[in-house]
Design a protein around this motif. Sequence first.
Motif, PDB file in Angstrom:
ATOM      1  N   GLU A  19      33.811  18.992  36.133  1.00  0.00           N
ATOM      2  CA  GLU A  19      33.647  20.181  35.289  1.00  0.00           C
ATOM      3  C   GLU A  19      33.164  21.366  36.125  1.00  0.00           C
ATOM      4  OE1 GLU A  19      31.063  21.684  31.416  1.00  0.00           O
ATOM      5  OE2 GLU A  19      31.097  19.557  31.911  1.00  0.00           O
ATOM      6  N   ASN A  20      32.260  21.113  37.049  1.00  0.00           N
ATOM      7  CA  ASN A  20      31.732  22.158  37.926  1.00  0.00           C
ATOM      8  C   ASN A  20      32.841  22.750  38.793  1.00  0.00           C
ATOM      9  OD1 ASN A  20      29.729  23.791  38.977  1.00  0.00           O
ATOM     10  ND2 ASN A  20      29.171  22.313  40.569  1.00  0.00           N
ATOM     11  N   LYS A  21      33.738  21.905  39.326  1.00  0.00           N
ATOM     12  CA  LYS A  21      34.865  22.389  40.125  1.00  0.00           C
ATOM     13  C   LYS A  21      35.746  23.323  39.299  1.00  0.00           C
ATOM     14  CE  LYS A  21      35.485  18.374  43.090  1.00  0.00           C
ATOM     15  NZ  LYS A  21      36.389  17.265  43.403  1.00  0.00           N
ATOM     16  N   GLN A  22      36.050  22.925  38.062  1.00  0.00           N
ATOM     17  CA  GLN A  22      36.898  23.731  37.193  1.00  0.00           C
ATOM     18  C   GLN A  22      36.241  25.070  36.872  1.00  0.00           C
ATOM     19  OE1 GLN A  22      37.617  21.149  33.870  1.00  0.00           O
ATOM     20  NE2 GLN A  22      39.138  19.930  34.964  1.00  0.00           N
ATOM     21  N   LEU A  23      34.951  25.050  36.640  1.00  0.00           N
ATOM     22  CA  LEU A  23      34.238  26.290  36.341  1.00  0.00           C
ATOM     23  C   LEU A  23      34.210  27.221  37.552  1.00  0.00           C
ATOM     24  CD1 LEU A  23      31.297  24.917  34.184  1.00  0.00           C
ATOM     25  CD2 LEU A  23      33.248  26.272  33.393  1.00  0.00           C
ATOM     26  N   LYS A  24      34.082  26.667  38.749  1.00  0.00           N
ATOM     27  CA  LYS A  24      34.111  27.494  39.961  1.00  0.00           C
ATOM     28  C   LYS A  24      35.465  28.171  40.128  1.00  0.00           C
ATOM     29  CE  LYS A  24      30.531  25.248  42.679  1.00  0.00           C
ATOM     30  NZ  LYS A  24      30.193  24.501  43.896  1.00  0.00           N
ATOM     31  N   VAL A  25      36.539  27.454  39.819  1.00  0.00           N
ATOM     32  CA  VAL A  25      37.877  28.042  39.890  1.00  0.00           C
ATOM     33  C   VAL A  25      37.990  29.195  38.892  1.00  0.00           C
ATOM     34  CG1 VAL A  25      40.325  27.609  39.401  1.00  0.00           C
ATOM     35  CG2 VAL A  25      39.012  25.964  40.759  1.00  0.00           C
ATOM     36  N   GLU A  26      37.513  28.988  37.672  1.00  0.00           N
ATOM     37  CA  GLU A  26      37.550  30.047  36.657  1.00  0.00           C
ATOM     38  C   GLU A  26      36.741  31.267  37.096  1.00  0.00           C
ATOM     39  OE1 GLU A  26      36.683  28.973  32.571  1.00  0.00           O
ATOM     40  OE2 GLU A  26      37.554  26.986  32.918  1.00  0.00           O
ATOM     41  N   ILE A  27      35.580  31.024  37.679  1.00  0.00           N
ATOM     42  CA  ILE A  27      34.725  32.123  38.137  1.00  0.00           C
ATOM     43  C   ILE A  27      35.445  32.935  39.215  1.00  0.00           C
ATOM     44  CG2 ILE A  27      32.639  32.653  39.479  1.00  0.00           C
ATOM     45  CD1 ILE A  27      31.252  30.389  37.904  1.00  0.00           C
ATOM     46  N   GLU A  28      36.109  32.271  40.157  1.00  0.00           N
ATOM     47  CA  GLU A  28      36.840  32.976  41.218  1.00  0.00           C
ATOM     48  C   GLU A  28      37.977  33.808  40.631  1.00  0.00           C
ATOM     49  OE1 GLU A  28      36.375  33.584  44.480  1.00  0.00           O
ATOM     50  OE2 GLU A  28      34.434  32.695  44.028  1.00  0.00           O
ATOM     51  N   GLU A  29      38.680  33.248  39.642  1.00  0.00           N
ATOM     52  CA  GLU A  29      39.762  34.001  38.998  1.00  0.00           C
ATOM     53  C   GLU A  29      39.212  35.253  38.334  1.00  0.00           C
ATOM     54  OE1 GLU A  29      41.633  31.214  36.386  1.00  0.00           O
ATOM     55  OE2 GLU A  29      42.649  30.172  38.016  1.00  0.00           O
ATOM     56  N   LEU A  30      38.079  35.123  37.674  1.00  0.00           N
ATOM     57  CA  LEU A  30      37.474  36.267  37.003  1.00  0.00           C
ATOM     58  C   LEU A  30      36.969  37.306  38.002  1.00  0.00           C
ATOM     59  CD1 LEU A  30      35.545  34.477  34.132  1.00  0.00           C
ATOM     60  CD2 LEU A  30      37.588  35.897  33.918  1.00  0.00           C
ATOM     61  N   LYS A  31      36.429  36.863  39.108  1.00  0.00           N
ATOM     62  CA  LYS A  31      35.944  37.791  40.131  1.00  0.00           C
ATOM     63  C   LYS A  31      37.094  38.589  40.736  1.00  0.00           C
ATOM     64  CE  LYS A  31      31.863  35.369  41.876  1.00  0.00           C
ATOM     65  NZ  LYS A  31      31.342  34.632  43.030  1.00  0.00           N
ATOM     66  N   ASN A  32      38.232  37.943  40.902  1.00  0.00           N
ATOM     67  CA  ASN A  32      39.374  38.580  41.561  1.00  0.00           C
ATOM     68  C   ASN A  32      40.239  39.396  40.592  1.00  0.00           C
ATOM     69  OD1 ASN A  32      38.669  37.471  44.017  1.00  0.00           O
ATOM     70  ND2 ASN A  32      39.820  35.616  43.622  1.00  0.00           N
ATOM     71  N   ARG A  33      39.950  39.326  39.320  1.00  0.00           N
ATOM     72  CA  ARG A  33      40.768  40.017  38.332  1.00  0.00           C
ATOM     73  C   ARG A  33      40.467  41.508  38.335  1.00  0.00           C
ATOM     74  NH1 ARG A  33      39.861  38.397  32.267  1.00  0.00           N
ATOM     75  NH2 ARG A  33      38.060  39.669  32.640  1.00  0.00           N
ATOM     76  N   LYS A  34      41.524  42.288  38.299  1.00  0.00           N
ATOM     77  CA  LYS A  34      41.377  43.733  38.207  1.00  0.00           C
ATOM     78  C   LYS A  34      41.096  44.052  36.739  1.00  0.00           C
ATOM     79  CE  LYS A  34      43.692  48.024  39.294  1.00  0.00           C
ATOM     80  NZ  LYS A  34      44.925  48.653  39.749  1.00  0.00           N
ATOM     81  N   MET A  35      40.001  44.717  36.484  1.00  0.00           N
ATOM     82  CA  MET A  35      39.561  44.904  35.112  1.00  0.00           C
ATOM     83  C   MET A  35      40.144  46.143  34.433  1.00  0.00           C
ATOM     84  SD  MET A  35      37.767  42.256  34.691  1.00  0.00           S
ATOM     85  CE  MET A  35      36.893  42.527  33.180  1.00  0.00           C
ATOM     86  N   SER A  36      40.611  47.109  35.183  1.00  0.00           N
ATOM     87  CA  SER A  36      41.069  48.330  34.536  1.00  0.00           C
ATOM     88  C   SER A  36      42.212  48.953  35.317  1.00  0.00           C
ATOM     89  CB  SER A  36      39.917  49.330  34.440  1.00  0.00           C
ATOM     90  OG  SER A  36      39.498  49.690  35.738  1.00  0.00           O
ATOM     91  N   GLY A  37      42.783  49.967  34.726  1.00  0.00           N
ATOM     92  CA  GLY A  37      43.829  50.710  35.398  1.00  0.00           C
ATOM     93  C   GLY A  37      45.221  50.199  35.078  1.00  0.00           C
ATOM     94  N   ARG A  38      46.199  50.988  35.498  1.00  0.00           N
ATOM     95  CA  ARG A  38      47.593  50.609  35.270  1.00  0.00           C
ATOM     96  C   ARG A  38      47.942  49.419  36.147  1.00  0.00           C
ATOM     97  NH1 ARG A  38      47.872  55.801  36.353  1.00  0.00           N
ATOM     98  NH2 ARG A  38      49.092  55.553  38.248  1.00  0.00           N
ATOM     99  N   LYS A  39      48.771  48.566  35.596  1.00  0.00           N
ATOM    100  CA  LYS A  39      49.307  47.453  36.366  1.00  0.00           C
ATOM    101  C   LYS A  39      50.646  47.914  36.930  1.00  0.00           C
ATOM    102  CE  LYS A  39      45.960  44.885  34.799  1.00  0.00           C
ATOM    103  NZ  LYS A  39      44.928  45.798  34.491  1.00  0.00           N
ATOM    104  N   LYS A  40      50.587  48.652  38.008  1.00  0.00           N
ATOM    105  CA  LYS A  40      51.768  49.297  38.550  1.00  0.00           C
ATOM    106  C   LYS A  40      52.709  48.280  39.181  1.00  0.00           C
ATOM    107  CE  LYS A  40      52.862  53.567  40.894  1.00  0.00           C
ATOM    108  NZ  LYS A  40      52.323  54.644  41.697  1.00  0.00           N
TER     109      LYS A  40
END
Length: 90
Positions: A19-40
């Motif tokens: 479960e911890n491994k899966q949560l770490k993967v989710e956290i990395e995805e969220l950290k790398n996600r662009k939160m705003s702006g146009r998706k050009k």
Amino acid sequence: MKIKTYDEAILRIKELEEENKQLKVEIEELKNRKMSGRKKHNDKWMASYNDFAVLHEKGMTIVENAKKNNISVRTAYRYKAYYDALKNKL
């Protein structure tokens, strides 16, 4: 759930580690996600731009083109600037 034996404890530890491994993967995805702006230049953007370019080449005005493609006038001007930049590179 109370753990009563050593084997149950080891099994629970393995479950928690997975479960911890899966949560770490989710956290990395969220950290790398662009939160705003146009998706050009994603597929949706390119489809909309291509629709604009076809009508622009036929001589349709910016405002008419925006209404026809259901985009804002500002977006139509962005598309035109992109269109002009591509034409200048050729």
